[in-house]
Design a protein around this motif. Structure first.
Motif, PDB file in Angstrom:
ATOM      1  N   GLY A  80       1.898   0.849  -4.566  1.00  0.00           N
ATOM      2  CA  GLY A  80       0.483   1.031  -4.836  1.00  0.00           C
ATOM      3  C   GLY A  80      -0.100  -0.014  -5.764  1.00  0.00           C
ATOM      4  O   GLY A  80      -1.315  -0.031  -6.000  1.00  0.00           O
TER       5      GLY A  80
ATOM      6  N   LYS B 248      -1.425   0.241   6.217  1.00  0.00           N
ATOM      7  CA  LYS B 248      -0.751  -1.066   6.191  1.00  0.00           C
ATOM      8  C   LYS B 248      -0.403  -1.559   7.585  1.00  0.00           C
ATOM      9  O   LYS B 248      -0.631  -2.723   7.911  1.00  0.00           O
ATOM     10  CB  LYS B 248       0.538  -0.987   5.356  1.00  0.00           C
TER      11      LYS B 248
ATOM     12  N   SER C  38      -1.803   4.459   3.952  1.00  0.00           N
ATOM     13  CA  SER C  38      -2.978   3.683   3.534  1.00  0.00           C
ATOM     14  C   SER C  38      -3.541   2.818   4.654  1.00  0.00           C
ATOM     15  O   SER C  38      -4.670   2.333   4.552  1.00  0.00           O
ATOM     16  CB  SER C  38      -2.628   2.804   2.332  1.00  0.00           C
TER      17      SER C  38
ATOM     18  N   TYR D  71      -9.606  -3.517  -0.273  1.00  0.00           N
ATOM     19  CA  TYR D  71      -8.457  -4.394  -0.451  1.00  0.00           C
ATOM     20  C   TYR D  71      -8.549  -5.128  -1.793  1.00  0.00           C
ATOM     21  O   TYR D  71      -9.636  -5.350  -2.317  1.00  0.00           O
ATOM     22  CB  TYR D  71      -8.394  -5.449   0.670  1.00  0.00           C
TER      23      TYR D  71
ATOM     24  N   ARG E 270      -5.909  -0.420  -0.371  1.00  0.00           N
ATOM     25  CA  ARG E 270      -6.208   0.760  -1.173  1.00  0.00           C
ATOM     26  C   ARG E 270      -6.773   1.891  -0.331  1.00  0.00           C
ATOM     27  O   ARG E 270      -6.830   3.045  -0.773  1.00  0.00           O
ATOM     28  CB  ARG E 270      -7.185   0.409  -2.281  1.00  0.00           C
ATOM     29  N   GLY E 271      -7.204   1.595   0.865  1.00  0.00           N
ATOM     30  CA  GLY E 271      -7.801   2.571   1.762  1.00  0.00           C
ATOM     31  C   GLY E 271      -8.585   1.831   2.816  1.00  0.00           C
ATOM     32  O   GLY E 271      -8.601   0.600   2.858  1.00  0.00           O
ATOM     33  N   ARG E 272      -9.255   2.570   3.681  1.00  0.00           N
ATOM     34  CA  ARG E 272      -9.986   1.931   4.769  1.00  0.00           C
ATOM     35  C   ARG E 272     -11.091   1.037   4.209  1.00  0.00           C
ATOM     36  O   ARG E 272     -12.008   1.489   3.536  1.00  0.00           O
ATOM     37  CB  ARG E 272     -10.573   3.005   5.688  1.00  0.00           C
TER      38      ARG E 272
ATOM     39  N   GLY F 296       0.836  -1.189   0.000  1.00  0.00           N
ATOM     40  CA  GLY F 296       0.000   0.000   0.000  1.00  0.00           C
ATOM     41  C   GLY F 296       0.870   1.236   0.000  1.00  0.00           C
ATOM     42  O   GLY F 296       2.055   1.187   0.332  1.00  0.00           O
TER      43      GLY F 296
ATOM     44  N   HIS G 105       6.080  -0.634   0.484  1.00  0.00           N
ATOM     45  CA  HIS G 105       5.501   0.615  -0.009  1.00  0.00           C
ATOM     46  C   HIS G 105       5.309   0.465  -1.517  1.00  0.00           C
ATOM     47  O   HIS G 105       6.241   0.616  -2.295  1.00  0.00           O
ATOM     48  CB  HIS G 105       6.422   1.799   0.276  1.00  0.00           C
TER      49      HIS G 105
END
Length: 340
Positions: A256, A156, A154, A299, A294-296, A150, A254
């Motif tokens: 994306g 992680k 993000s 996934y 990808r965010g809260r 991520g 790290h």
């Protein structure tokens, strides 16, 4: 077949879940400890909402910036050198400008100017239980290593902690957490209570990680090892060595996307971990399962990293499972839930 996620995955299956229970099991004493370390004028600003704070930024002769869960607030007060001197007594700053508070997950980062503390950022960490439950289907059968990816910020590390909880249910003390910056399970001699039965290897300085990883493998024969923030070719060598001795790794990168991990060239840190050379893929990566944060609550699961990296090497989107968890409300913390 579902729609692709551009630049990330060819979605083979989509899992959509309702809001899941997530609890902050951090204790009030952890936040009280943090508040006592802050300049008095900053304490007043944040103490009533400290559980909502994610980051505090303090700069000499500048404003105080606070990142809350749902807002970024700039307080128009000017911190003096006397305010900043309070932060010199927080503890022993390491060479990398970091320190943590023993028994907590909070982390301080510091810059100094002409010997005076001029800028400090505080990451206010919480111990969330339940974050990884939507991923239990994959974690409960993982046998050959795990990569959590991520972009910075993000989530992680928060997810990693809860993945450790689930993996620890079957591995217990044979799961060794190599804490490069002591932000997974906390700084100092006393671990955070979330450590539970897993074995903790506090490192505190990423430059020492290679040595500590090798010591762990040679002296304790771990079944699984956690390595947060794989960031150097030395880390990769140590992980590959651990695998040759039968230890599977849980790593954070790290990145994306799998493509950006594959194309990383500056230090070639990840190349040996995905078995890459100039011609492409030469063998299986050191983990079989990948989770992209990808965010809260968002996934992408890569169930076969070897096959996925082969797709990336041929300029195709890798197959993945998209997992979306609805965010219905703020996460509660267990002290309130039990007494309210």
């Amino acid at each position: 077949m579902h729609a692709d996620i551009p630049g990330i995955a060819r979605v083979m299956r989509r899992v959509t879940l309702p809001p899941q229970p997530v609890f902050d099991v951090s204790t009030a004493s952890e936040f009280d400890h943090l508040l006592r370390m802050l300049p008095g004028r900053v304490q007043v600003l944040v103490e009533s909402r400290i559980r909502e704070v994610e980051e505090i930024r303090m700069q000499a002769f500048g404003p105080v910036e606070v990142l809350y869960q749902h807002a970024h607030v700039i307080y128009p007060i000017e911190l003096t050198l006397d305010d900043m001197k309070v932060l010199d007594s927080v503890g022993q700053w390491r060479a990398d400008g970091r320190l943590g508070l023993e028994g907590t997950l909070h982390r301080f980062g510091r810059l100094d100017t002409m010997g005076h503390t001029s800028l400090v950022t505080v990451r206010v960490a919480k111990a969330f239980v339940g974050l990884a439950e939507p991923l239990r289907e994959w974690l409960s059968v993982a046998q050959d290593g795990l990569v959590i990816m991520g972009l910075p910020g993000s989530g992680k590390t928060a997810l990693l902690r809860d993945c450790i909880r689930i993996l620890g249910e079957r591995l217990a003390g044979r799961l060794f957490v190599n804490d490069s910056s002591n932000e997974i399970l906390g700084d100092g001699f006393q671990p955070h209570p979330i450590t539970d039965w897993v074995s903790r290897v506090p490192i505190g300085d990423p430059t020492l990680q290679f040595e500590k990883l090798n010591q762990t493998v040679k002296n304790f024969q771990p079944r699984w090892m956690v390595v947060d923030e794989v960031s150097s070719p030395g880390d990769a060598r140590a992980i590959a060595y651990a695998r040759s001795r039968g230890a599977r790794a849980v790593m954070t990168w790290h990145a994306g996307s799998l493509r950006s991990a594959y194309q990383e060239q500056d230090e070639r840190t990840l190349w040996p971990l995905i078995q890459r050379n100039e011609e492409g893929i030469t063998g299986p990566p050191v983990a079989s399962l990948g989770i992209l944060v990808r965010g809260r609550g968002e996934y992408v699961i890569f169930e076969d990293l070897e096959a996925c990296f082969h797709e990336v090497a041929h300029d195709r989107l890798p197959p993945g499972v998209q997992v979306s968890v609805a965010q219905g409300s703020r996460w509660g913390h267990r002290e309130q839930a039990l007494t309210g």
